[in-house]
Design a protein around this motif. Structure first.
Motif, PDB file in Angstrom:
ATOM      1  N   LYS A   1       0.833  -1.209   0.000  1.00 11.11           N
ATOM      2  CA  LYS A   1       0.000   0.000   0.000  1.00 11.11           C
ATOM      3  C   LYS A   1       0.861   1.250   0.000  1.00 11.11           C
ATOM      4  CE  LYS A   1      -4.360   1.423   0.203  1.00 11.11           C
ATOM      5  NZ  LYS A   1      -5.337   1.043  -0.853  1.00 11.11           N
TER       6      LYS A   1
ATOM      7  N   ARG B   1      -7.001  12.000   2.221  1.00 13.69           N
ATOM      8  CA  ARG B   1      -6.970  10.932   1.205  1.00 13.69           C
ATOM      9  C   ARG B   1      -8.125  11.090   0.224  1.00 13.69           C
ATOM     10  NH1 ARG B   1      -8.335   4.571   2.586  1.00 13.69           N
ATOM     11  NH2 ARG B   1      -8.394   3.817   0.427  1.00 13.69           N
TER      12      ARG B   1
ATOM     13  N   ASP C   1      -6.778   8.373  -4.030  1.00 12.33           N
ATOM     14  CA  ASP C   1      -5.888   7.330  -3.526  1.00 12.33           C
ATOM     15  C   ASP C   1      -4.495   7.383  -4.136  1.00 12.33           C
ATOM     16  OD1 ASP C   1      -7.845   6.356  -1.861  1.00 12.33           O
ATOM     17  OD2 ASP C   1      -7.558   4.276  -2.463  1.00 12.33           O
TER      18      ASP C   1
END
Length: 813
Positions: free
Chosen positions: A271, A417, A422
């Motif tokens: 991530k 965010r 993203d």
């Protein structure tokens, strides 16, 4: 660091602390006169005196200015020798810092190594703990004399915030980074854990020296040393050892508790786009820990609450978020560290948000929504909206470990965010981690990275969310123009500050839903939207992202529609809490029954806890559905709630459901089944309760206490006494708290010396554990109540009981 926020909230009303931000003192980053380079330690322990015998070799060099003085933090120590290259040096020591006089002025290009032979005396440390970390003596000896046969002997350290300098001399500031090596000498029966790799072990009779080495730099507060009789349960991620240090009885459950760790490492690495940066990942569970958990680099420590058995884990791994939290710190906090406690958000807000990220990845969007709602609710209920996220005027550095740095900070990252998207958000985090790895940073540097990656100016966002306090408090109203088929949504901010933010709205026209996004720039703003048919509902903040409080004038029909149609957990929950107030309305009651089928298990539980089955419409249909949940729901917590609801009916025809529940592997189901059974078959419930193993009875203390109190079973008073204090003051439900208060009164008046002793021991433990909340004062008042009750009684043991209580009071006072 993971703290127990529910403890904080439970005691805010009795705390004597001041959290005002009106303090004029500016809390700057620690000035760098020197930079640490390397720390080498050799330690052994005096268990009788609870002291550490140590040798330290501290390598450093001036940061910029040449100097012949070198200052190290060293609390409550005795020094036998301070030298450089074998030559003894003069020094001044004030019991907190040692100022060493070097033989010459060293320049920033010249490094040196100071040798110190010392004795660390943690019991002499004067520093106090905080709400988050209830001790500050750095080094903890647990059951050092082995007198408590129910508790293993352990030694462990707690460095955050400035506890490391209680057991080794260092520059105890988060903007310092050093490599380390440590030789730990212990009796052979003990296992040790420290940062980095275990290079070798050397035996010397009954003693063994373990040599741990850490080649990557990290902050002194992240140093860790753990000693005890642990089983090491081995796991791995790729070629990285992932080990769990637990007491023997929990070894068989270690992978059930911690087993998701390798998957977490992989998920966070992918991530963030930054591979896990350390050479191992170990987790140790210790006794009497002073917080929830701590992110010591490669050597995380957890409190006893991490220990869970299959009967609990089948319901929920209540420590899973903490496991994710501490792991994420290994990027945010350990790899890149806050330069000052004022900037703690760079550590704790990210770790808090990692819990959301893990829930989202592992269990889906709705699980993440449930997590974030709980997270934000704690902040909103905590009444700390007057604090900036980054604040340089705190009263004490320990005060930074609060629901603003954790919960609000995590919610702010979620907003950022969603605003950036993203791809931009995580690319920015990757850049930040790579640019500042093995360094310290401040919030402005985080902002500049986001701006560099996205090309956006983010001063407005950081000024209001990071360097400002509060959150939007919004009145919402609607103007409908049926002729033009438009609706105008009016947004009025009531708080003093003017916030700017994106805001989502869902407009429902029958079965059709469309989402609109607007950007609010002023305190008074209006937005107009067309419609084809009159909207059934307009859902404000429909994605649940904005951290805000909303006030709308909704009627029952609005909430019923919202309960059935809102996409976000938060809005369905809000609607359900309103609809259950109006269950005398048939449509409202049926909406509550329908909520029993909600996709969110927390909505199903909430509906079960609030459904009113007394003289209601379609009561038989509702009971039939609840019976189905009790037997078949995929979530054991829903089964347990369904059994509790059915138990209130005291209907013998439901006995088969409760009997089945008594065979459940779930402790939640078992506990609720015992109570439900008690009211239709008292003898069977008591028999089953008394047959349970002691370890299960301890976990089921609340339902068993209810049963034993209802049955007036004084033979169980010693058992009840062990959980009364926790139950009275940490219970989230009023009815449960009342039950424990009844238990307290029952024990206070009793002639059962063992029960009195157990109750007092529990009080002393809790009083010491929560001194920062002035809980010890509350406990003392309870002890006085016991004394009064005993003085009035005709108990044959009353003099002995009073003596026990007074002796305990002396310890707390």
């Amino acid at each position: 660091m993971k703290i127990k926020i529910w403890i904080l909230l439970a005691f805010l009303s009795i705390s004597t602390l001041s959290f005002s931000q009106n303090n004029a003192i500016y809390r700057a980053e620690r000035e760098k006169t020197h930079n640490l380079i390397h720390t080498k330690l050799k330690v052994n322990f005096n268990f009788d005196k609870k002291e550490l015998n140590g040798e330290a070799w501290v390598t450093a060099k001036p940061h910029f200015y040449a100097t012949n003085l070198f200052t190290l933090d060293a609390k409550a120590m005795l020094f036998d020798e301070v030298s450089l290259n074998g030559t003894k040096l003069n020094y001044d020591y004030d019991d907190a810092q040692i100022v060493i006089k070097l033989p010459k002025k060293y320049t920033k290009e010249e490094k040196f190594t100071i040798y110190l032979k010392y004795t660390a005396r943690p019991e002499k440390v004067k520093d106090k703990g905080s709400a988050a970390i209830t001790g500050a003596k750095g080094l903890y000896f647990i059951n050092a004399d082995g007198a408590d046969k129910n508790k293993s002997t352990q030694i462990w350290t707690q460095g955050e915030t400035e506890g490391s300098s209680c057991w080794f001399p260092t520059i105890d500031a988060p903007n310092q980074k050093t490599t380390q090596e440590i030789y730990i000498t212990v009796p052979n029966k003990f296992v040790t854990l420290s940062n980095g790799s275990l290079v070798n072990q050397t035996n010397n009779g009954n003693l063994r020296t373990d040599y741990w080495k850490m080649d990557q730099k990290h902050a002194p507060y992240l140093f860790f040393m753990g000693v005890g009789e642990f089983e090491i349960v081995k796991d791995s991620y790729k070629n990285i050892p992932v080990n769990y240090y637990v007491e023997k009885e929990y070894a068989q459950y270690a992978k059930d508790i911690f087993g998701n760790t390798p998957e977490m490492i992989q998920f966070f690495s992918e991530k963030l786009g930054v591979a896990y940066p350390w050479n191992k990942y170990s987790q140790m569970v210790v006794r009497d820990y002073v917080s929830g958990a701590m992110e010591n680099t490669t050597a995380v420590v957890h409190g006893e609450q991490a220990y869970q058995t299959p009967g609990q884990l089948i319901d929920e791994n209540t420590h899973e978020n903490t496991i994710a939290h501490e792991l994420f710190h290994h990027w945010f906090g350990d790899l890149v560290t806050t330069e000052s406690w004022a900037n703690l958000t760079l550590n704790e807000s990210f770790a808090n948000y990692s819990e959301y990220l893990w829930q989202e990845y592992k269990y889906g969007e709705e699980a993440a929504e449930m997590y974030m709602h709980s997270n934000v609710s704690l902040y909103l209920e905590g009444q700390e909206s007057d604090k900036d996220l980054v604040r340089f005027n705190y009263l004490d550095k320990e005060d930074m470990f609060d629901i603003v740095s954790y919960n609000k900070g995590g919610a702010i990252l979620h907003m950022l965010r969603n605003y950036l998207g993203d791809k931009a958000f995580f690319e920015s985090l990757k850049t930040y981690l790579n640019d500042y790895k093995y360094k310290a940073a401040e919030a402005h540097q985080l902002r500049l990275i986001f701006e560099k990656v996205t090309g956006k100016d983010l001063n407005w966002f950081f000024n209001q969310w990071y360097f400002g306090a509060n959150h939007p408090k919004i009145d919402v109203s609607y103007d409908y123009n049926k002729l033009r088929k438009t609706v105008t949504v009016n947004i009025l901010q009531l708080q003093p500050e003017n916030f700017q933010f994106p805001l989502t709205l869902d407009i429902f026209e029958g079965n059709k839903r469309r989402r609109e996004t607007v950007f609010v720039e002023n305190k008074d703003a209006s937005f107009t939207f067309p419609f084809n048919t009159m909207p059934d509902l307009i859902q404000i903040n429909s994605d649940g992202v904005l951290l805000a409080e909303f006030n709308e004038n909704k009627v029952l029909s609005d909430y019923i529609f919202q309960l059935k149609n809102a996409t976000h957990f938060m809005h369905r929950r809000e609607a359900l809490l309103e609809v259950v107030k109006k269950q005398d309305d048939k449509v409202a009651f049926n909406a509550v029954v329908s909520a029993l089928d909600d996709s969110s298990y927390k909505i199903r539980v909430l509906a079960l806890e609030n459904i009113d089955l007394i003289n209601k419409f379609s009561k038989k249909d509702a009971i039939r559905k609840i019976m189905q949940l009790a037997n078949n729901d995929a979530k054991t917590l829903v089964k347990a709630a369904a059994i509790e609801t059915l138990g209130k009916l005291t209907d013998p025809e439901l006995k088969s459901i409760f009997t089945k529940g008594l065979q459940s592997k779930s402790y939640a189901v078992l506990g609720k089944s015992l109570v439900a059974m008690y009211y239709i078959d008292k003898d069977l419930a008591l028999k089953k309760s008394k047959e349970l193993p002691d370890d299960v009875r301890k976990i089921l203390a609340t339902p068993l206490t209810q049963i034993f109190i209802e049955s007036k079973d004084e033979t169980e008073l010693p058992f009840i006494a062990k959980s009364v204090v926790s139950g009275m003051f940490l219970s989230g439900q009023g009815s449960t708290k009342v039950m424990y208060e009844k238990a307290f009164k029952m024990i206070s008046k009793s002639n059962n010396m063992l029960a009195i002793q157990n109750l007092v021991e529990d009080m002393v433990t809790k009083g010491n554990q929560y001194k920062k909340f002035s809980f010890d004062k509350v406990v003392i008042n309870l002890m006085r109540t016991i004394i009064k009750e005993q003085e009035k009684s005709t108990n044959t043991n009353k003099d002995r009981n009073i003596a026990i209580v007074k002796e305990a009071m002396t310890g707390l006072l």
